[in-house]
Design a protein around this motif. Structure first.
Motif, short mmCIF file in Angstrom:
data_model
loop_
_atom_site.label_atom_id
_atom_site.label_comp_id
_atom_site.label_asym_id
_atom_site.label_seq_id
_atom_site.Cartn_x
_atom_site.Cartn_y
_atom_site.Cartn_z
N GLY A 1 2.37 -1.91 2.02
CA GLY A 1 3.13 -3.11 1.70
C GLY A 1 3.05 -3.45 0.22
N PHE A 2 1.86 -3.32 -0.35
CA PHE A 2 1.68 -3.59 -1.78
C PHE A 2 2.52 -2.63 -2.62
N ALA A 3 2.47 -1.34 -2.27
CA ALA A 3 3.23 -0.34 -3.04
C ALA A 3 4.72 -0.56 -2.92
N ALA A 4 5.20 -0.88 -1.71
CA ALA A 4 6.64 -1.08 -1.49
C ALA A 4 7.16 -2.28 -2.28
N LEU B 1 11.40 6.42 -4.08
CA LEU B 1 10.53 7.43 -4.73
C LEU B 1 9.32 6.75 -5.37
N ALA B 2 9.57 5.63 -6.05
CA ALA B 2 8.46 4.91 -6.68
C ALA B 2 7.46 4.42 -5.65
N ALA B 3 7.95 3.91 -4.51
CA ALA B 3 7.05 3.42 -3.47
C ALA B 3 6.27 4.56 -2.82
N THR C 1 2.32 4.64 -2.99
CA THR C 1 1.54 4.65 -1.76
C THR C 1 0.49 5.75 -1.79
N ARG C 2 0.88 6.92 -2.22
CA ARG C 2 -0.09 8.02 -2.30
C ARG C 2 -1.20 7.70 -3.29
N LEU C 3 -0.83 7.05 -4.39
CA LEU C 3 -1.84 6.69 -5.38
C LEU C 3 -2.80 5.64 -4.83
N THR C 4 -2.27 4.65 -4.11
CA THR C 4 -3.15 3.61 -3.57
C THR C 4 -4.12 4.17 -2.53
N TYR C 5 -3.67 5.10 -1.72
CA TYR C 5 -4.58 5.70 -0.74
C TYR C 5 -5.63 6.58 -1.41
N ARG C 6 -5.25 7.22 -2.50
CA ARG C 6 -6.24 8.01 -3.24
C ARG C 6 -7.31 7.09 -3.82
N ILE C 7 -6.87 5.94 -4.36
CA ILE C 7 -7.84 4.97 -4.88
C ILE C 7 -8.73 4.45 -3.76
N SER C 8 -8.13 4.25 -2.57
CA SER C 8 -8.89 3.75 -1.42
C SER C 8 -9.99 4.73 -1.03
N ARG C 9 -9.67 6.02 -1.04
CA ARG C 9 -10.68 7.02 -0.67
C ARG C 9 -11.84 7.02 -1.64
N GLN C 10 -11.54 6.79 -2.91
CA GLN C 10 -12.59 6.81 -3.92
C GLN C 10 -13.44 5.53 -3.90
#
Length: 414
Positions: free
Chosen positions: A255-258, A148-150, A154-163
């Motif tokens: 990978g970073f999130a996991a 669940l944490a990963a 992961t969703r948070l990291t992709y949101r940051i990537s889009r921004q």
């Protein structure tokens, strides 16, 4: 180290052999995602993991205390029981390594120890409350919490990537993945190396060398740390392939999130003395990161075989441990026969692994090795309900809604 008998010396050496198998069996926990995404070269990754496993072995002894003085009652347990437990754990580790399945070395050790203790002194020799609170409950909770944490990370990291933009974040995620992989390696040393420390300490207590409740001596900590580091450097390439390529296709943000999620769970449990499975934590995190990426796919056929191995680990290692203890109870000839069976079984598994070797050169291939035993496991695993889409269709599905850092889609493998 005075007063160590020949039998006790054999048990200590066997425990260090288990620690060695633990190292190469669980290298995938820390480095599979880093290798699969190309953040580090395979040899560099396992060397880094080996060093940090060694360092982590010196950071805590809480898990060692759980094993040496909490899991079973020390009184009335013979040194031969520890030997029998290690036989069960080592053979299960080698079998699941042959299959490329990331099962739990920890639970193999616990199963072997419980089975041997029950065969020797009955169910009263096992502390049921400790097994439930510090082994079984963490086994269920750890992969779920890490997954669940990963997924959320992961969703948070992709949101940051889009921004921030893909190019601005790609290098940062690769650097973060290397850092988080190092953290997982450190966490693995603090948790898994301690299990061997605990089993050697328990053997020293049963042999009358240490008083009950003693902490692991310094030479035990050093030898356990070195053994797990050497095993880690050898590299368990078969399981690295499954973790890095068999469960899902990972991009650097995943990978970073996991790895960050898994390391957090493992370090927290080590501090509390919970002897959880680092394998299950990391596997749950990898699956969570696969689900967290929009369009990501988890290969549930591989995951199902992994779940089956998880469920079988405790009872299977326990049965082997109990059988080994039945032999050791017969006297010297039984101990010799048990050792001979361990060596013969290990040799057979190694020979089978050479038929389809997985090495540093083919670890990132997209297919899994399918040997005789792997095929048998797949045959008894129930297929997923409903029609199964062909590989090309699965590939098309993955490419319709890729994430910001999505790599070129590959056909799903079963």
């Amino acid at each position: 180290m005075e007063h160590i008998t020949l039998l006790l010396g054999i048990v200590i050496v066997t425990a260090l052999v288990f620690d060695f198998t633990n190292g190469f069996h669980d290298t995938a926990n820390a480095m599979a995602t880093t290798i699969s995404t190309g953040a580090l070269k395979p040899k560099t990754a396992v060397a880094m993991s080996a060093v940090l496993n060694l360092v982590g072995a010196f950071l805590s002894v809480e898990v060692a205390k759980t094993i040496s003085g909490g899991l079973i009652n020390e009184e009335g347990i013979r040194t031969e029981v520890i030997f029998a437990a290690l036989v069960g754990a080592i053979l299960w580790n080698l079998l699941t390594w042959l299959l490329g399945l990331p099962s739990s070395s920890s639970h193999a050790l616990f199963g072997g120890l419980i089975g041997a203790a029950v065969m020797s002194a009955g169910w009263s020799s096992v502390n049921g409350s400790t097994v439930i609170t510090k082994v079984l409950l963490p086994a269920i909770a750890a992969p779920v919490v890490a997954g669940l944490a990963a997924m959320l990370a992961t969703r948070l990291t992709y949101r940051i990537s889009r921004q921030a933009g893909e190019k601005a974040t790609s290098k940062g995620y690769r650097a973060g993945q290397i850092t988080s992989a190092g953290l997982v390696s450190l966490a693995h040393g603090t948790n898994d190396a301690q299990k061997t420390m605990g089993i050697i300490t328990l053997a020293l207590v049963t042999g009358g060398v240490l008083a009950p409740g003693s902490n692991p001596p310094l030479w035990v900590i050093v030898s356990a740390g070195i053994a797990i580091a050497l095993g880690t450097y050898l590299g368990g390439w078969r399981i690295i392939r499954t973790m890095g390529k068999g469960l899902t296709d990972l991009a650097p943000p995943q990978g970073f999130a996991a790895q960050t999620s898994a390391a957090t769970v493992i370090l927290a449990s080590s501090h509390l003395g919970f002897s959880l499975s680092t394998t299950q934590s990391c596997s749950g995190a990898v699956m969570g990161s696969g689900l967290g990426r929009k369009g990501g796919v988890v290969r549930w056929s591989t995951a199902t075989r992994m779940f089956v191995a998880w469920g079988l680990t405790l009872p299977a290692a326990g049965l082997v441990g109990a059988g080994a203890e039945f032999l050791t109870k017969q006297g010297t000839w039984g101990i010799i026969l048990t050792g001979a069976l361990l060596i013969a079984g290990s040799a057979v598994i190694w020979t089978l692994s050479r038929r389809q070797p997985v090495t540093v050169d083919n670890v990132n291939d997209d297919h899994e090795p399918a040997g005789v035993v792997t095929t048998a496991i797949a045959a008894v695993t129930p297929p997923p309900a409903g029609p199964v889409a062909p590989a090309s269709a699965a590939s098309d599905l993955k490419t319709t809604i890729p994430g910001p850092d999505a790599e070129p889609a590959r056909p799903a493998t079963v």
